[in-house]
Scaffold this motif. Sequence first.
Motif, PDB file in Angstrom:
ATOM      1  N   ILE A 230      23.542   0.312 -22.609  1.00 36.21           N
ATOM      2  CA  ILE A 230      22.262   0.025 -23.275  1.00 36.21           C
ATOM      3  C   ILE A 230      22.548  -0.440 -24.702  1.00 36.21           C
ATOM      4  O   ILE A 230      23.430   0.111 -25.368  1.00 36.21           O
ATOM      5  CB  ILE A 230      21.389   1.312 -23.342  1.00 36.21           C
TER       6      ILE A 230
ATOM      7  N   VAL B 189      20.464  -1.194 -28.427  1.00 37.80           N
ATOM      8  CA  VAL B 189      19.215  -1.153 -29.185  1.00 37.80           C
ATOM      9  C   VAL B 189      19.488  -1.792 -30.543  1.00 37.80           C
ATOM     10  O   VAL B 189      20.344  -1.313 -31.297  1.00 37.80           O
ATOM     11  CB  VAL B 189      18.696   0.294 -29.387  1.00 37.80           C
TER      12      VAL B 189
ATOM     13  N   VAL C 196      12.855  -0.028 -27.496  1.00 37.12           N
ATOM     14  CA  VAL C 196      13.463  -0.222 -26.175  1.00 37.12           C
ATOM     15  C   VAL C 196      13.066   0.945 -25.282  1.00 37.12           C
ATOM     16  O   VAL C 196      13.118   2.103 -25.712  1.00 37.12           O
ATOM     17  CB  VAL C 196      15.003  -0.308 -26.296  1.00 37.12           C
ATOM     18  N   CYS C 197      12.642   0.636 -24.046  1.00 37.04           N
ATOM     19  CA  CYS C 197      12.292   1.746 -23.153  1.00 37.04           C
ATOM     20  C   CYS C 197      13.279   1.850 -22.002  1.00 37.04           C
ATOM     21  O   CYS C 197      13.912   0.869 -21.602  1.00 37.04           O
ATOM     22  CB  CYS C 197      10.862   1.629 -22.637  1.00 37.04           C
ATOM     23  N   LEU C 198      13.401   3.065 -21.533  1.00 37.94           N
ATOM     24  CA  LEU C 198      14.266   3.378 -20.401  1.00 37.94           C
ATOM     25  C   LEU C 198      13.330   3.924 -19.327  1.00 37.94           C
ATOM     26  O   LEU C 198      12.751   4.990 -19.485  1.00 37.94           O
ATOM     27  CB  LEU C 198      15.284   4.423 -20.863  1.00 37.94           C
TER      28      LEU C 198
ATOM     29  N   LEU D  26      17.250   5.876 -35.871  1.00 33.92           N
ATOM     30  CA  LEU D  26      16.848   5.679 -34.485  1.00 33.92           C
ATOM     31  C   LEU D  26      16.066   6.907 -34.017  1.00 33.92           C
ATOM     32  O   LEU D  26      16.563   8.033 -34.084  1.00 33.92           O
ATOM     33  CB  LEU D  26      18.074   5.477 -33.587  1.00 33.92           C
TER      34      LEU D  26
ATOM     35  N   LEU E 177      14.489   8.867 -30.968  1.00 35.71           N
ATOM     36  CA  LEU E 177      14.573   9.020 -29.515  1.00 35.71           C
ATOM     37  C   LEU E 177      13.331   9.763 -29.047  1.00 35.71           C
ATOM     38  O   LEU E 177      13.066  10.879 -29.510  1.00 35.71           O
ATOM     39  CB  LEU E 177      15.825   9.827 -29.121  1.00 35.71           C
TER      40      LEU E 177
ATOM     41  N   THR F  48      13.159   2.047 -35.528  1.00 34.34           N
ATOM     42  CA  THR F  48      13.789   1.673 -34.263  1.00 34.34           C
ATOM     43  C   THR F  48      13.604   2.824 -33.273  1.00 34.34           C
ATOM     44  O   THR F  48      13.807   3.987 -33.629  1.00 34.34           O
ATOM     45  CB  THR F  48      15.293   1.409 -34.490  1.00 34.34           C
TER      46      THR F  48
ATOM     47  N   LEU G  28      14.082   4.359 -29.170  1.00 39.77           N
ATOM     48  CA  LEU G  28      14.504   4.351 -27.767  1.00 39.77           C
ATOM     49  C   LEU G  28      13.609   5.355 -27.050  1.00 39.77           C
ATOM     50  O   LEU G  28      13.627   6.544 -27.354  1.00 39.77           O
ATOM     51  CB  LEU G  28      15.985   4.726 -27.622  1.00 39.77           C
TER      52      LEU G  28
ATOM     53  N   ALA H  99       6.939  -1.193 -25.849  1.00 43.12           N
ATOM     54  CA  ALA H  99       8.338  -1.646 -25.911  1.00 43.12           C
ATOM     55  C   ALA H  99       8.478  -3.160 -26.047  1.00 43.12           C
ATOM     56  O   ALA H  99       7.630  -3.922 -25.592  1.00 43.12           O
ATOM     57  CB  ALA H  99       9.071  -1.185 -24.659  1.00 43.12           C
TER      58      ALA H  99
END
Length: 238
Positions: A25, A27, A33-35, A158, A160, A189, A191, A204
């Motif tokens: 992955i 970023v 950004v999506c998971l 970042l 999360l 940013t 994730l 996203a």
Amino acid sequence: MSALLSIRNLKAGYGGAIALSDISIDVAEGEVVCLLGSNGAGKTTTMSVLTGLIPAMAGTAVFAGKDLLAMSTHERVEAGLALSPEGRKVFPNLTVEENLVLGSYNTRARERRAARLEEVYSLFPRLVERRSQKAGLMSGGEQQMLAIGRALMAGPKLLLLDEPSLGLAPKIVQLVFAAIREVAKSKTTILLVEQNTRAALSVADRGYVISHGTIVYAAPTSELRESQLVREAFIGSD
Ligand code: ATP
């Protein structure tokens, strides 16, 4: 754009069981950004490797130019990683403000605590009204906002976000995601890990689909929305 986080061929598991077999992955700075993935796909495990809760068995993760996997959890926080965990995990007997302040104990964040508190309160006006209330007495949506706010108190490079929609009614999911869009506008940013595909795609820029511990698809949000695989696997079941 250079990657803020770059994960390559990550492998991890629990005891003898492999939960992640091949995760890569990227970023970039400023991106959301999506998971995506269904129950048990490996989303939370990916977060746990990033925060240092469980070790990687193979692979690499470079964060802000440094070897993330070589750092302790504490060093990862100091380097600018902050997690809003699955299930929120706020401290129920502490007030909203005490929970927020707990998010700012690292050296990077301590000096800017007062300013950050104001930023978080302006992002989540509901938390201002509740600042002296015990966190355990708040609704699920408010606790989710508090968990995100607490992570933001660390001043992360970042952020999360693990399943922010979990256990919330659809209307409340919309509220929480409106708040996440505000966080994204402030150039944080992010994730984001989500089972709620529709909500994730509403915020996203790009996404990855994870299935049985492997990334099976990566695309910009517009393409993910049109993707037959994503539609069939997730959107219908939201
Ligand atoms: P969920 O949305 O349910 O959290 P997920 O995509 O986050 O799903 P993970 O929680 O990462 O999935 O789980 C990936 C795999 O690892 C699953 O097979 C799960 O059963 C297993 N697993 C997760 N946590 C543990 C644990 N603490 N001990 C053993 N196996 C685990």
